[in-house]
Design a protein around this motif. Structure first.
Motif, PDB file in Angstrom:
ATOM      1  N   ASN A   5       0.960  -1.273  -0.065  1.00 28.72           N
ATOM      2  CA  ASN A   5      -0.119  -0.156  -0.070  1.00 28.72           C
ATOM      3  C   ASN A   5       0.726   1.220  -0.101  1.00 28.72           C
ATOM      4  O   ASN A   5       1.936   1.342   0.595  1.00 28.72           O
ATOM      5  N   ALA A   6       0.394   2.135  -0.779  1.00 24.27           N
ATOM      6  CA  ALA A   6       1.074   3.440  -0.942  1.00 24.27           C
ATOM      7  C   ALA A   6       0.094   4.460  -0.591  1.00 24.27           C
ATOM      8  O   ALA A   6      -0.901   4.438  -1.110  1.00 24.27           O
ATOM      9  N   PRO A   7       0.489   5.268   0.239  1.00 23.64           N
ATOM     10  CA  PRO A   7      -0.446   6.556   0.868  1.00 23.64           C
ATOM     11  C   PRO A   7      -0.521   7.449  -0.414  1.00 23.64           C
ATOM     12  O   PRO A   7       0.532   7.601  -1.110  1.00 23.64           O
ATOM     13  N   ALA A  12       0.655  11.404   2.961  1.00 23.53           N
ATOM     14  CA  ALA A  12       1.969  10.704   3.313  1.00 23.53           C
ATOM     15  C   ALA A  12       2.462  10.983   4.784  1.00 23.53           C
ATOM     16  O   ALA A  12       2.213  12.148   5.240  1.00 23.53           O
ATOM     17  N   THR A  36       5.546   4.737  -2.771  1.00 27.76           N
ATOM     18  CA  THR A  36       5.654   3.406  -2.019  1.00 27.76           C
ATOM     19  C   THR A  36       6.297   3.612  -0.720  1.00 27.76           C
ATOM     20  O   THR A  36       6.039   3.138   0.480  1.00 27.76           O
ATOM     21  N   SER A  39       5.187   5.353   2.492  1.00 29.25           N
ATOM     22  CA  SER A  39       4.562   4.469   3.564  1.00 29.25           C
ATOM     23  C   SER A  39       5.195   4.188   4.888  1.00 29.25           C
ATOM     24  O   SER A  39       5.141   3.970   5.933  1.00 29.25           O
ATOM     25  N   ASN A  40       6.742   4.496   4.725  1.00 31.02           N
ATOM     26  CA  ASN A  40       7.565   3.949   5.702  1.00 31.02           C
ATOM     27  C   ASN A  40       8.650   5.408   5.591  1.00 31.02           C
ATOM     28  O   ASN A  40       9.794   5.195   4.926  1.00 31.02           O
ATOM     29  N   ASN A 166       7.318  -5.462  -4.547  1.00 31.88           N
ATOM     30  CA  ASN A 166       5.943  -4.664  -4.649  1.00 31.88           C
ATOM     31  C   ASN A 166       5.208  -4.983  -5.968  1.00 31.88           C
ATOM     32  O   ASN A 166       4.004  -4.811  -6.116  1.00 31.88           O
TER      33      ASN A 166
END
Length: 182
Positions: A5-7, A12, A36, A39-40, A166
């Motif tokens: 999942n990507a915000p 973000a 992508t 997300s982190n 991904n």
């Protein structure tokens, strides 16, 4: 279809929004890789710091050559598209130079040695032969430069692996297999 999942860029977390704004300004859009990674934020920071720091080692065409050779060797379609685009549009490399780099070659003997060596690093998981080292040294690379080559290759592998895991949707012009008409 992406598996992670990507915000949305405007959603973000943490400091990722500012980074995505900078990347978006550079490309005119936020590439799926960076969305992508957002997300982190810590992983995004690691990738961006590596890219920024490694932009100071070797010349740009050599780094592009390594990125293309490594992405081809690791089978990352996303990174092949991204690096082909960047090498052409920002790096001034011709379609022929890009195809040669992907194949581990170049019309420039020094870059040809880098492309071959980078692919050997990937293919043999860093366990290159004495002959591989001798070849890159005979092309004129010093041991500190060889460390740079390996580090750039590993940085490219990092994003290759992320995109392969991904199955990141390609948002750059597709690149055909080597040897086919563009």
């Amino acid at each position: 279809m992406p598996r992670l999942n990507a915000p949305a860029p405007d959603a973000a977390p943490g400091g990722a929004k500012g980074v995505l704004d900078q990347v978006g300004a550079q490309f005119g859009f936020v590439p799926n890789l960076f969305a992508t990674l957002a997300s982190n934020p810590t992983v995004l920071d690691v990738v961006m710091t590596l890219q920024t720091t490694l932009s100071r080692v070797l010349d740009a065409k050599t780094r592009h050559t390594i990125a293309l050779a490594v992405s081809e060797a690791s089978g990352c379609d996303y990174c092949l598209a991204l690096h082909s685009y960047v090498s052409s549009e920002l790096g001034g490399m011709s379609s022929e130079e890009i195809d040669l780099a992907r194949a581990g070659r170049s019309t420039d003997p020094k870059r040809a040695a880098v492309a071959r060596f980078a692919q050997q690093v990937v293919d043999f998981h860093g366990q290159v032969s004495d002959a591989d080292l001798a070849e890159v040294r005979s092309a004129g690379y010093t041991d500190p430069q060889i460390l740079s080559i390996v580090t750039v290759a590993v940085q490219v592998l990092l994003t290759n692996f992320i995109n392969n895991v991904n199955q990141t949707g390609i948002d750059f012009p597709d690149v055909p297999p080597i040897g086919t008409t563009r």
